[in-house]
Scaffold this motif. Sequence first.
Motif, PDB file in Angstrom:
ATOM      1  N   GLU A   1     -12.521  -0.265   5.389  1.00 17.45           N
ATOM      2  CA  GLU A   1     -12.795  -0.157   3.956  1.00 17.45           C
ATOM      3  C   GLU A   1     -11.571  -0.517   3.127  1.00 17.45           C
ATOM      4  O   GLU A   1     -11.696  -1.122   2.047  1.00 17.45           O
ATOM      5  N   THR A   2     -10.377  -0.200   3.613  1.00 19.86           N
ATOM      6  CA  THR A   2      -9.160  -0.589   2.890  1.00 19.86           C
ATOM      7  C   THR A   2      -9.060  -2.100   2.783  1.00 19.86           C
ATOM      8  O   THR A   2      -8.811  -2.657   1.703  1.00 19.86           O
ATOM      9  N   GLU A   3      -9.264  -2.783   3.895  1.00 20.27           N
ATOM     10  CA  GLU A   3      -9.147  -4.230   3.859  1.00 20.27           C
ATOM     11  C   GLU A   3     -10.280  -4.872   3.063  1.00 20.27           C
ATOM     12  O   GLU A   3     -10.089  -5.916   2.424  1.00 20.27           O
ATOM     13  N   ARG A   4     -11.434  -4.243   3.037  1.00 23.09           N
ATOM     14  CA  ARG A   4     -12.511  -4.754   2.180  1.00 23.09           C
ATOM     15  C   ARG A   4     -12.106  -4.659   0.710  1.00 23.09           C
ATOM     16  O   ARG A   4     -12.300  -5.600  -0.065  1.00 23.09           O
ATOM     17  N   ARG A   5     -11.498  -3.521   0.337  1.00 19.67           N
ATOM     18  CA  ARG A   5     -11.072  -3.350  -1.053  1.00 19.67           C
ATOM     19  C   ARG A   5      -9.962  -4.328  -1.401  1.00 19.67           C
ATOM     20  O   ARG A   5      -9.942  -4.889  -2.509  1.00 19.67           O
ATOM     21  N   LEU A   6      -9.038  -4.521  -0.494  1.00 18.21           N
ATOM     22  CA  LEU A   6      -7.960  -5.473  -0.763  1.00 18.21           C
ATOM     23  C   LEU A   6      -8.498  -6.895  -0.880  1.00 18.21           C
ATOM     24  O   LEU A   6      -8.012  -7.687  -1.705  1.00 18.21           O
TER      25      LEU A   6
ATOM     26  N   SER B   1      -0.017  -1.250   8.691  1.00 18.63           N
ATOM     27  CA  SER B   1       1.272  -1.896   8.957  1.00 18.63           C
ATOM     28  C   SER B   1       1.135  -2.947  10.062  1.00 18.63           C
ATOM     29  O   SER B   1       1.719  -4.034   9.970  1.00 18.63           O
ATOM     30  N   ALA B   2       0.350  -2.623  11.097  1.00 17.28           N
ATOM     31  CA  ALA B   2       0.151  -3.566  12.190  1.00 17.28           C
ATOM     32  C   ALA B   2      -0.573  -4.831  11.727  1.00 17.28           C
ATOM     33  O   ALA B   2      -0.405  -5.899  12.327  1.00 17.28           O
ATOM     34  N   ARG B   3      -1.357  -4.719  10.660  1.00 15.57           N
ATOM     35  CA  ARG B   3      -2.036  -5.883  10.092  1.00 15.57           C
ATOM     36  C   ARG B   3      -1.120  -6.693   9.171  1.00 15.57           C
ATOM     37  O   ARG B   3      -1.557  -7.675   8.577  1.00 15.57           O
ATOM     38  N   GLY B   4       0.124  -6.252   9.011  1.00 17.48           N
ATOM     39  CA  GLY B   4       1.074  -6.998   8.212  1.00 17.48           C
ATOM     40  C   GLY B   4       1.263  -6.508   6.802  1.00 17.48           C
ATOM     41  O   GLY B   4       2.051  -7.091   6.039  1.00 17.48           O
ATOM     42  N   HIS B   5       0.583  -5.431   6.418  1.00 15.51           N
ATOM     43  CA  HIS B   5       0.744  -4.900   5.068  1.00 15.51           C
ATOM     44  C   HIS B   5       2.035  -4.087   4.977  1.00 15.51           C
ATOM     45  O   HIS B   5       2.486  -3.485   5.969  1.00 15.51           O
ATOM     46  N   ARG B   6       2.618  -4.050   3.805  1.00 15.48           N
ATOM     47  CA  ARG B   6       3.779  -3.210   3.557  1.00 15.48           C
ATOM     48  C   ARG B   6       3.288  -1.819   3.150  1.00 15.48           C
ATOM     49  O   ARG B   6       2.527  -1.680   2.202  1.00 15.48           O
ATOM     50  N   VAL B   7       3.709  -0.801   3.899  1.00 16.53           N
ATOM     51  CA  VAL B   7       3.278   0.576   3.660  1.00 16.53           C
ATOM     52  C   VAL B   7       4.470   1.396   3.193  1.00 16.53           C
ATOM     53  O   VAL B   7       5.527   1.392   3.851  1.00 16.53           O
TER      54      VAL B   7
ATOM     55  N   ILE C   1       0.858  -1.188   0.000  1.00 19.32           N
ATOM     56  CA  ILE C   1       0.000   0.000   0.000  1.00 19.32           C
ATOM     57  C   ILE C   1       0.888   1.230   0.000  1.00 19.32           C
ATOM     58  O   ILE C   1       1.803   1.342   0.821  1.00 19.32           O
ATOM     59  N   ALA C   2       0.624   2.145  -0.924  1.00 19.87           N
ATOM     60  CA  ALA C   2       1.433   3.356  -1.054  1.00 19.87           C
ATOM     61  C   ALA C   2       0.594   4.592  -0.776  1.00 19.87           C
ATOM     62  O   ALA C   2      -0.595   4.638  -1.105  1.00 19.87           O
ATOM     63  N   PHE C   3       1.237   5.589  -0.164  1.00 20.79           N
ATOM     64  CA  PHE C   3       0.638   6.901   0.058  1.00 20.79           C
ATOM     65  C   PHE C   3       1.462   7.927  -0.716  1.00 20.79           C
ATOM     66  O   PHE C   3       2.693   7.944  -0.601  1.00 20.79           O
ATOM     67  N   GLN C   4       0.797   8.791  -1.482  1.00 18.77           N
ATOM     68  CA  GLN C   4       1.480   9.878  -2.175  1.00 18.77           C
ATOM     69  C   GLN C   4       0.730  11.160  -1.821  1.00 18.77           C
ATOM     70  O   GLN C   4      -0.310  11.472  -2.386  1.00 18.77           O
ATOM     71  N   MET C   5       1.285  11.904  -0.854  1.00 15.37           N
ATOM     72  CA  MET C   5       0.621  13.087  -0.333  1.00 15.37           C
ATOM     73  C   MET C   5       1.377  14.345  -0.727  1.00 15.37           C
ATOM     74  O   MET C   5       2.546  14.300  -1.124  1.00 15.37           O
ATOM     75  N   LEU C   6       0.700  15.485  -0.613  1.00 11.25           N
ATOM     76  CA  LEU C   6       1.357  16.766  -0.845  1.00 11.25           C
ATOM     77  C   LEU C   6       2.555  16.885   0.088  1.00 11.25           C
ATOM     78  O   LEU C   6       2.522  16.409   1.234  1.00 11.25           O
ATOM     79  N   GLU C   7       3.607  17.539  -0.399  1.00 12.38           N
ATOM     80  CA  GLU C   7       4.891  17.569   0.312  1.00 12.38           C
ATOM     81  C   GLU C   7       4.867  18.561   1.483  1.00 12.38           C
ATOM     82  O   GLU C   7       5.624  19.528   1.541  1.00 12.38           O
ATOM     83  N   GLU C   8       3.995  18.284   2.457  1.00 13.47           N
ATOM     84  CA  GLU C   8       3.896  19.097   3.668  1.00 13.47           C
ATOM     85  C   GLU C   8       3.517  18.185   4.833  1.00 13.47           C
ATOM     86  O   GLU C   8       2.707  17.263   4.666  1.00 13.47           O
TER      87      GLU C   8
END
Length: 445
Positions: free
Chosen positions: A436-441, A26-32, A4-11
């Motif tokens: 909702e993230t885990e439902r989508r995955l 991350s605690a559920r074992g996903h790579r972030v 799972i990747a996050f791309q946020m504004l640089e602030e």
Amino acid sequence: MALIAFQMLEEPGHINPTLKLARALSARGHRVVYLEPPDFAGYIAKQGFEHQPFFEEIYPEGFVQRFQAASRLERLRWRLGHQEGEMQALRGGSVARRLERLAPDLLFVDYLNNGVALVARKLGIPCVVLNTTFQPGRDGGIPPLYTPLLPARSPLGRLRVELAWRRLLGARRLGKRLVRPLNRVGLTLDPRPDWPEFMASLAAESGYPLDALEPEMTYPIPSLTAMPEWVLAPEALDFPRPPQEGRLHVESVDEERVEDAGFPWDRLDPTRRLVYCSLGTQAFRYRHGPRVLRAIVDAVAGNPAWQLVLATGAHPRAREIGDVPGSVVVVEHAPQLAVLRRARLMVNHGGLQSVKEALLLGVPMLCVPQAYDQPGNGARVTFHGIGRVLRPEDATSARARALLEELDGSPSVRDRVRQLSARFRETEQARPGLAETERRLGQRG
């Protein structure tokens, strides 16, 4: 497990609201993985997450410090250049190549970077847009975020809101007519008028429906109404508005966030009520900043029952605040969550993350909005009765002291803060974003 990747504004104000969801995943074992410019590598690592450089050709290492120290004219010139650079990166393929190499199972993208979401769509990468402000459209008679207006309840109120939208959109159309001809011949003054057409071209390339690009937003960036949009704020703090398919309010305050060490806790006087003042991580942008901070220093010094922690931020004119009494603790940055847990009141700039953190920790606030969405956030503070708003132009020590004393002595404000804080904490504890993230995955698997 998923990538799972996050791309946020640089602030920091855009990265911090994502940390709670990232930590739970991350605690559920996903790579972030966070995709951010190089200057954020250390901060992201300190929070326990993996960093990969992104937009590094536009924001090379050291740009944050140089940007903070620059003059307002230099910052404007660089900001426009950065926007043009991002358009080139999106158009030229460097963003696509980076996403292809990483191949995340799910990508979260900042609303203000939603061109990245269109590139991800073209590559077949599932994407969710994260909004670090309240939804910036006009649905349900909601005023533009740039204004301090409250929702329309009367014919006159509806007229004021409509005029505010017409002024905003009219100024944008005028800017297009004046600036775009110069942009087209290479004399780029401001790339923002080109964004709607640029986004339409990206949408066409990615197969995104053009009728799902909504241009009439507070920001000059069309909204992607056919993509899921998650708001990093509690619905209870927003103005009442009609529900929208795909919009979800999710958890956004990471109480486990690793904060700055070295704060002089021994200087706090437990016999005094603590007032905490911060204008946020972007304080260096605000021309009224030093004068507002000076007014708060004088306001708090005038009440012997109070003590002030003043976080100046990286403001190149912070020295203009001048000498302060010994009871005032001045730092550039404070461990905000830890200080708020001991604070009686907070003075902030109306930045949404600061408003949320004060509310969640039960602290009434005085908002002094400076720019961007801050007037709209201050209007929501007023609407819900959890604080007061002071315009920076009106920020005298006498006026600030009067408002702080009113907040300090108001049982009704504290009751309202407790009530809304409890509703906010329910959202945080329910973790709708994680579910909702885990439902989508699960659907993808």
